[in-house]
Write an enzyme that holds these catalytic residues in place. Structure first.
Site, PDB file in Angstrom:
ATOM      1  N   TRP A  56      42.437  33.182  50.454  1.00  0.00           N
ATOM      2  CA  TRP A  56      41.427  33.523  51.466  1.00  0.00           C
ATOM      3  C   TRP A  56      40.745  34.860  51.194  1.00  0.00           C
ATOM      4  CZ3 TRP A  56      44.180  32.008  56.729  1.00  0.00           C
ATOM      5  CH2 TRP A  56      44.410  30.628  56.722  1.00  0.00           C
ATOM      6  N   LYS A  57      41.262  35.615  50.234  1.00  0.00           N
ATOM      7  CA  LYS A  57      40.670  36.905  49.867  1.00  0.00           C
ATOM      8  C   LYS A  57      40.490  37.786  51.115  1.00  0.00           C
ATOM      9  CE  LYS A  57      38.711  34.883  45.735  1.00  0.00           C
ATOM     10  NZ  LYS A  57      37.630  34.911  44.732  1.00  0.00           N
TER      11      LYS A  57
ATOM     12  N   GLU B 206      39.947  39.682  40.106  1.00  0.00           N
ATOM     13  CA  GLU B 206      39.409  40.801  40.879  1.00  0.00           C
ATOM     14  C   GLU B 206      40.337  42.010  40.808  1.00  0.00           C
ATOM     15  OE1 GLU B 206      38.979  38.738  44.544  1.00  0.00           O
ATOM     16  OE2 GLU B 206      37.267  37.574  43.801  1.00  0.00           O
TER      17      GLU B 206
ATOM     18  N   GLY C  92      32.952  32.419  42.055  1.00  0.00           N
ATOM     19  CA  GLY C  92      31.952  32.873  43.013  1.00  0.00           C
ATOM     20  C   GLY C  92      30.543  32.879  42.471  1.00  0.00           C
TER      21      GLY C  92
ATOM     22  N   SER D 180      36.076  28.121  40.847  1.00  0.00           N
ATOM     23  CA  SER D 180      35.111  27.416  41.709  1.00  0.00           C
ATOM     24  C   SER D 180      35.363  25.911  41.767  1.00  0.00           C
ATOM     25  CB  SER D 180      33.672  27.694  41.254  1.00  0.00           C
ATOM     26  OG  SER D 180      33.370  29.060  41.377  1.00  0.00           O
TER      27      SER D 180
ATOM     28  N   GLY E  48      39.155  29.494  46.137  1.00  0.00           N
ATOM     29  CA  GLY E  48      38.658  30.637  46.893  1.00  0.00           C
ATOM     30  C   GLY E  48      37.804  30.194  48.056  1.00  0.00           C
ATOM     31  N   GLY E  49      36.483  30.214  47.873  1.00  0.00           N
ATOM     32  CA  GLY E  49      35.548  29.941  48.964  1.00  0.00           C
ATOM     33  C   GLY E  49      35.780  28.631  49.680  1.00  0.00           C
TER      34      GLY E  49
END
Length: 249
Positions: A10-11, A96, A172, A212, A233-234
């Site tokens: 979820w970052k 990251e 991303g 992704s 991620g997203g």
């Protein structure tokens, strides 16, 4: 046969209220799922999400941890704190952390060994930058990150390690490695693991794709024999985008 393992990172997203709502939605959506699942909320939401996940088939993950168990490390979170909150696995070496926060292989390796020492599972992230891929160095980068990340990790401990291949240029950006691209690196990394630990051990290691993945491309990626899941991620931030990936197969 390796089990599919779908994990949501979820970052730095979701307030406590939002995190609890999403976790509840995922518990309901995935209760009959047949694969391995994990979600990693922010540190501030771990405790609240842990309460929601109790008794469910979703593991609680953390997005990072300190190299140290305790001490004068302002702003850090230790493995002991994570265990106390019910965390079962931790994501380490995410691109990251490597490229924005300058964590090197030695630091990541120290974290990996500390997490394993305390019984946590580890998702070790590896992957190349766009310029490294264009220079033909993708395999070299992934090999070095794998070997250095697992230095000093025993064959027994390897059973608690998942590798996540995340081509940095595909995170991303809307770009995604093709299924063939992903399979090629996954096979290469598995062969490195076989050199380090033997073929039998290497064949048991789950290697996720982490660049992704979404509902539209999950089937093609997961159909490849060495793509064993995804670090999402997203698409993990909403039930209606994460659930289809989790239930692709």
């Amino acid at each position: 046969m390796r089990q599919y393992y779908i994990a949501g990172n979820w970052k730095m997203n979701k307030t406590k209220t939002e995190a609890v709502e999403l976790a509840k939605g995922l518990v309901a959506a995935l209760k009959d799922g047949k694969n391995k699942y994990m979600i990693a909320p922010s540190f501030t939401n771990l405790d609240a999400v842990a309460q929601v996940l109790k008794g469910s088939n979703i593991l609680l993950g953390a997005q990072n941890m300190s190299t140290e168990e305790s001490g004068a490390h302002t702003g850090e979170v230790s493995v002991l704190m994570l265990k106390d909150l019910g965390v079962q696995t931790v994501i380490l070496g995410h691109s990251e952390r490597r490229h924005i926060y300058k964590e090197d292989d030695a630091m990541i390796n120290k974290k990996v060994k500390l997490a394993l020492k305390h019984g946590l599972e580890v998702v070790l992230c590896i992957g190349e930058l766009l310029e490294e891929r264009q220079a033909g160095k993708a395999e070299k980068v992934c090999e070095e990150q794998t070997r250095k990340g697992l230095e000093g990790v025993s064959a027994a401990e390897l059973a608690k390690v998942t590798i996540a291949y995340e081509p940095v240029w595909a995170i991303g950006t809307g770009q995604t490695a093709t299924a063939d691209d992903a399979q090629a690196i996954h096979v290469y990394v598995r062969n490195i693991l076989a050199e380090m630990y033997g073929r039998e051990a290497a064949d048991k290691v789950i290697i996720q794709y982490g660049g992704s993945m979404k509902a539209e491309n999950a089937a093609a990626l997961l159909a490849k024999p060495d793509v064993d899941g995804g670090l999402i991620g997203g698409a993990s931030l909403k039930v209606d985008t994460f659930e289809p990936i989790c239930k692709t197969y």
